[in-house]
Design a protein around this motif. Structure first.
Motif, PDB file in Angstrom:
ATOM      1  N   TYR A 273      44.219  34.367  27.401  1.00 47.80           N
ATOM      2  CA  TYR A 273      43.637  35.742  27.566  1.00 47.80           C
ATOM      3  C   TYR A 273      42.929  36.204  26.865  1.00 47.80           C
ATOM      4  N   LEU A 274      41.842  36.564  28.089  1.00 46.49           N
ATOM      5  CA  LEU A 274      40.775  36.758  27.697  1.00 46.49           C
ATOM      6  C   LEU A 274      39.693  38.250  28.181  1.00 46.49           C
ATOM      7  N   HIS A 275      40.408  38.880  27.804  1.00 48.85           N
ATOM      8  CA  HIS A 275      40.549  40.802  27.568  1.00 48.85           C
ATOM      9  C   HIS A 275      39.342  40.818  26.430  1.00 48.85           C
ATOM     10  N   ASN A 276      38.373  42.276  26.708  1.00 53.54           N
ATOM     11  CA  ASN A 276      37.558  42.644  25.564  1.00 53.54           C
ATOM     12  C   ASN A 276      36.131  41.699  25.583  1.00 53.54           C
ATOM     13  N   ASN A 277      36.423  40.926  26.327  1.00 58.95           N
ATOM     14  CA  ASN A 277      34.596  40.213  26.361  1.00 58.95           C
ATOM     15  C   ASN A 277      33.065  40.447  27.004  1.00 58.95           C
ATOM     16  N   SER A 278      32.692  39.775  27.203  1.00 58.36           N
ATOM     17  CA  SER A 278      31.079  40.183  27.925  1.00 58.36           C
ATOM     18  C   SER A 278      31.078  39.661  29.482  1.00 58.36           C
ATOM     19  N   LEU A 279      32.314  39.826  30.123  1.00 53.82           N
ATOM     20  CA  LEU A 279      32.113  39.276  31.812  1.00 53.82           C
ATOM     21  C   LEU A 279      31.112  40.441  32.366  1.00 53.82           C
ATOM     22  N   VAL A 280      30.566  39.537  32.842  1.00 54.76           N
ATOM     23  CA  VAL A 280      29.443  40.134  33.620  1.00 54.76           C
ATOM     24  C   VAL A 280      30.521  40.098  35.340  1.00 54.76           C
ATOM     25  N   CYS A 281      30.928  41.585  35.792  1.00 53.35           N
ATOM     26  CA  CYS A 281      31.384  41.797  36.721  1.00 53.35           C
ATOM     27  C   CYS A 281      30.851  40.938  38.537  1.00 53.35           C
ATOM     28  N   GLU A 282      31.902  39.462  38.652  1.00 54.24           N
ATOM     29  CA  GLU A 282      31.048  38.752  39.434  1.00 54.24           C
ATOM     30  C   GLU A 282      32.503  38.745  40.876  1.00 54.24           C
ATOM     31  N   CYS A 283      32.637  38.516  41.648  1.00 51.67           N
ATOM     32  CA  CYS A 283      34.087  39.081  42.934  1.00 51.67           C
ATOM     33  C   CYS A 283      34.082  37.912  42.193  1.00 51.67           C
ATOM     34  N   SER A 284      34.483  36.541  42.251  1.00 52.83           N
ATOM     35  CA  SER A 284      34.867  35.314  41.287  1.00 52.83           C
ATOM     36  C   SER A 284      35.967  35.653  40.114  1.00 52.83           C
ATOM     37  N   MET A 285      35.303  36.077  39.824  1.00 49.70           N
ATOM     38  CA  MET A 285      36.254  36.082  38.348  1.00 49.70           C
ATOM     39  C   MET A 285      36.818  37.364  38.888  1.00 49.70           C
ATOM     40  N   TYR A 286      37.000  38.940  39.526  1.00 47.16           N
ATOM     41  CA  TYR A 286      37.648  39.748  39.904  1.00 47.16           C
ATOM     42  C   TYR A 286      38.717  38.926  40.888  1.00 47.16           C
ATOM     43  N   GLY A 287      38.748  38.115  41.332  1.00 50.48           N
ATOM     44  CA  GLY A 287      39.657  37.926  42.288  1.00 50.48           C
ATOM     45  C   GLY A 287      40.476  36.596  41.315  1.00 50.48           C
ATOM     46  N   LEU A 288      39.966  36.388  40.097  1.00 51.30           N
ATOM     47  CA  LEU A 288      40.515  35.447  39.368  1.00 51.30           C
ATOM     48  C   LEU A 288      42.024  36.018  38.598  1.00 51.30           C
ATOM     49  N   PHE A 289      41.331  37.340  38.601  1.00 54.10           N
ATOM     50  CA  PHE A 289      42.500  38.136  37.229  1.00 54.10           C
ATOM     51  C   PHE A 289      43.198  38.874  38.081  1.00 54.10           C
TER      52      PHE A 289
END
Length: 506
Positions: free
Chosen positions: A240-256
């Motif tokens: 569970y990684l929701h409600n973090n301060s993640l910066v919008c990146e294509c790699s992160m978006y592809g993972l989710f």
């Protein structure tokens, strides 16, 4: 010291009703058995349950069977001596600041330890030494003031299964903090201040039973994609990684997005809470799974998603969407992908004929139909190293069974129609006014009705027919009515009239 009085019939020093004993030998056996069954508590251990050792004057610990509860007593440290029979120890809602060496020594049966809502800032080495060790399964350290999880914190707890660390002030987890916890199943670290986590320390051979790792509501800015891709599938499903301060990146978006396609609980359970931060012209959080132009131009080339668990044969219901992933070990900007459909058609980004392809090698079959069934070939080509890899996926599109879907409707409709027709005929029979048709023959007397009608039928045309229920031969009462239906003879079928005649029986 107990004194056995055989003649007096009582034990000196024990407040009890007088019991007459048959012999001194019998009393000796009884006293021996009672002494063997009573727990051996030292005076200090006994005082824990009486006055709450280390607590305020009014506070008392609750001792019930194998449970020792010392909650909300204002304790500043762990009581020094506690009953060795304790299986559950609750020290929550106190003011304990530190766990010292040997704090739980002698508790060889301890399975559950609750220390939530204290003021813990550190755990000294060997704090859990000489305790139950392998038996301790549940440890609650939530709502404290821990800042760093050091490598020695849990090294004496190899049997630990559930670890609660949420709502602390943790900013760092050392790489070996969870080493040795081979039986760990659930770890809760949400609502802390983590900016990094040693995902590389979680491996299938080191934590074979782990299936829930909650890192939500922290301050993680970026995710180490390579380390996460090496996590066991069970851990990814419960990461569970929701409600973090993640910066919008294509790699992160592809993972989710990939986790959402596979319906991982970590994403589907908290889908609206998955957001990322955008800096620049468009500031503020962005919801990952809402249609947003920010991710439309993402280039997934070189990004390795955790796709290694996809099967070589998949099925999809007709009309649904299916994603096929080109799993490969080739990485880098020089890697390109393409697919070959069952129709022997070459498919490259952005796709064609109902097939959408992404630059990371993922093929999307939109609104699958029977024509999409077959074997799909994927090829990854590294032009710089002159290497290529291929993958084969067999797709089966499942069609709905038309007979099963329509047969219940047809059967029900037919039954309903039959009931309506029957009801109409009954109402016509009861309430329809008898027709007056001059061409209908007259009805003779009941005694000769059947022969006369039979003769007329023989003389008439072939279209004539008579439906005659034979009147009863028994004498009817004067008020009894009999009904006779006759289809008129000599009239075209298109204008056949139904005549209803009433007569009284003699």
């Amino acid at each position: 010291m107990l004194y056995v009085g055989g003649k007096s019939g009582f034990l000196q020093g024990v407040v009890a009703p007088t019991v007459i004993a048959p012999s001194p030998l019998w009393w000796s056996v009884v006293v021996l058995l009672v002494c063997l069954q009573l727990p051996q508590l030292s005076p200090a251990q006994a005082s824990i349950c009486l006055s709450g050792h280390g607590a305020s004057q009014e506070g008392r610990c609750l001792c019930a069977s194998d449970i020792l509860s010392c909650t909300a007593l204002g304790l500043l440290q762990v009581p020094r001596e506690m009953p060795a029979s304790a299986v559950t120890l609750d020290l929550s809602h106190n003011r304990i600041v530190q766990l010292q060496e040997g704090s739980f020594g002698g508790l060889s049966r301890l399975e559950t330890l609750r220390l939530a809502h204290n003021q813990l800032t550190s755990i000294q080495p060997r704090a859990f030494r000489n305790s139950s060790g392998t038996l301790l399964r549940h440890l609650d350290l939530s709502s404290n003031q821990l800042r760093v999880l050091q490598q020695h914190y849990f090294q004496d707890l190899p049997g630990l299964e559930e670890l609660l660390l949420f709502n602390n002030r943790i900013v760092q987890v050392e790489g070996t903090a969870f080493a040795g916890l081979s039986n760990l199943r659930k770890a809760y670290l949400s609502h802390n201040r983590l900016t990094d986590f040693p995902f590389f320390s979680i491996q299938e051979h080191t934590h074979p039973h782990l299936y829930l790792l909650d890192l939500s509501s922290n301050r993680l800015p970026r995710l180490p994609l390579e380390d996460i891709s090496n996590l066991p599938t069970a851990v990814q499903n419960g990461l569970y990684l929701h409600n973090n301060s993640l910066v919008c990146e294509c790699s992160m978006y592809g993972l989710f997005r990939h986790w959402l396609e596979r319906e991982f609980a970590s994403v589907t359970d908290f889908k609206p809470e998955h957001t990322c931060l955008v800096f620049g012209i468009q500031k503020g959080p962005v919801r990952l799974f809402q249609r947003n132009s920010y991710f439309e131009k993402c280039n997934f080339t070189g990004m390795r998603l955790p796709l290694k668990a996809q099967e070589g044969s998949v099925s999809v219901n007709a009309g649904k969407t299916l994603w096929l992933h080109c799993v490969t070990t080739l990485l880098g900007q020089h890697v390109t992908f393409f697919w070959v459909s069952p129709k022997q058609e070459y498919v490259a980004p952005p796709g064609n004929d109902g097939l959408k392809m992404y630059t990371n090698g993922t093929l999307e079959i939109m609104k699958a139909s029977a024509e999409d069934s077959g074997v799909y070939w994927c090829m990854a080509l590294d032009q710089q190293q002159q290497r290529n890899e291929t993958r084969e996926v067999n797709v089966t599109v499942v069609q709905p069974n038309d007979n099963e879907s329509h047969e219940p409707f047809n059967t029900g409709f037919t039954t309903l129609l039959g009931c309506v027709v029957s009801l109409v005929l009954v109402l016509m029979y009861l309430y329809l006014t008898p027709c007056r048709c001059p061409s209908c023959p007259k009805i003779p007397a009941p005694a000769t009705a059947t022969p006369t009608l039979g003769n007329e039928a023989g003389v008439g045309s072939a279209q004539s027919s008579i439906l005659t229920p034979t009147p009863p031969t028994t004498t009817e009462g004067p008020g009894r009515k009999n009904f006779l239906f006759i289809l008129t003879a000599g009239i075209p079928p298109s204008s056949v009239q139904l005549c209803l005649f009433r007569f009284h029986g003699n």
